[in-house]
Design a protein around this motif. Sequence first.
Motif, PDB file in Angstrom:
ATOM      1  N   TYR A  11       0.853  -1.185   0.000  1.00 28.56           N
ATOM      2  CA  TYR A  11       0.000   0.000   0.000  1.00 28.56           C
ATOM      3  C   TYR A  11       0.886   1.232   0.000  1.00 28.56           C
ATOM      4  O   TYR A  11       1.788   1.372   0.833  1.00 28.56           O
ATOM      5  CB  TYR A  11      -0.912   0.017   1.223  1.00 28.56           C
ATOM      6  N   THR A  13       1.115   5.471   0.084  1.00 30.90           N
ATOM      7  CA  THR A  13       0.333   6.603   0.571  1.00 30.90           C
ATOM      8  C   THR A  13      -0.126   7.513  -0.561  1.00 30.90           C
ATOM      9  O   THR A  13      -1.163   8.156  -0.465  1.00 30.90           O
ATOM     10  CB  THR A  13       1.145   7.429   1.584  1.00 30.90           C
ATOM     11  N   ASP A  50      -0.671   4.927   8.135  1.00 33.35           N
ATOM     12  CA  ASP A  50      -1.567   5.922   7.544  1.00 33.35           C
ATOM     13  C   ASP A  50      -2.816   5.999   8.422  1.00 33.35           C
ATOM     14  O   ASP A  50      -3.713   5.165   8.328  1.00 33.35           O
ATOM     15  CB  ASP A  50      -1.939   5.527   6.112  1.00 33.35           C
ATOM     16  N   LEU A  53      -6.384   5.869   6.823  1.00 30.34           N
ATOM     17  CA  LEU A  53      -6.801   4.703   6.063  1.00 30.34           C
ATOM     18  C   LEU A  53      -7.926   3.956   6.777  1.00 30.34           C
ATOM     19  O   LEU A  53      -7.888   3.763   7.997  1.00 30.34           O
ATOM     20  CB  LEU A  53      -5.606   3.768   5.865  1.00 30.34           C
ATOM     21  N   VAL A  58      -9.761  -2.099   4.041  1.00 33.41           N
ATOM     22  CA  VAL A  58      -8.572  -2.828   3.583  1.00 33.41           C
ATOM     23  C   VAL A  58      -8.732  -4.322   3.860  1.00 33.41           C
ATOM     24  O   VAL A  58      -8.390  -5.159   3.011  1.00 33.41           O
ATOM     25  CB  VAL A  58      -7.299  -2.288   4.261  1.00 33.41           C
TER      26      VAL A  58
END
Length: 253
Positions: A11, A13, A50, A53, A58
């Motif tokens: 992942y 940013t 993050d 997030l 996710v």
Amino acid sequence: MAIIEFSVLSYYTTLIGDECITLGILFHNLTTNERVFEITTNWRRLASFDDELDIEFVKEYLKGIKYTVERNILNYNDNFSIREFIKHYVNEFRFGSVQSYRTDEVDDFIEKTKKIFLRFDYNKKERLNKNEERAYIRELLKSNRIEYSTKKISGKYDDNIKFDYVIGDYGIKIFIFEGKSLSHLISAAKTWSYNAYELKDKIKTVFIYDIERTDSEYFKTIMSILKEHSYQVLKFEEGFKFLLSLNNNNIAI
């Protein structure tokens, strides 16, 4: 002997940035057509990486990938290409380049690969030790025909400088900080920073380190020193991805 291909899902940013965190690893056994998608369980680490997030999103996103790729009654006989599958992931969730490995111990290889790229999912006692990590790297580089050297490089004053790996124009030095006093490693960081400066006309120095970001002032000092003259300073998992991206067969000596 089985041929295993794998790709690491990260992942990012931003779409154009380099900072990333590993979310999972997709394995494809070409011999049996079995697919396995291993997912991180360290959600706290992801949230720290993050804080904006949506972690629940996710989790569902990764479950969707797992359901899609792993063999089930609907796709049991389907042809599967890991390269075709991963090319559709071009946003913040991206798979890395495909690596291959030949082994008779498939489960053992998968477990070791998880301990490399998802190392912070494991407690310290379960992680690979320094020698196990180096053995894994050597075997993976050989399997992917990435030539490397461990020969010493002559410095400005005819001293011998030994990187962990020299691949093409890159010199790789791995710093093991975990379990050590960071205050005692500042002098070593200064030495290697000077080595990077001294060799800058022949070697691009890449430092890889093995601990998470920390608020320690000693850690910040070490990072500043290492970044001063190096080509890159990379976290553990990013460093392994970088190693596997090096396909230049011209070994610097």
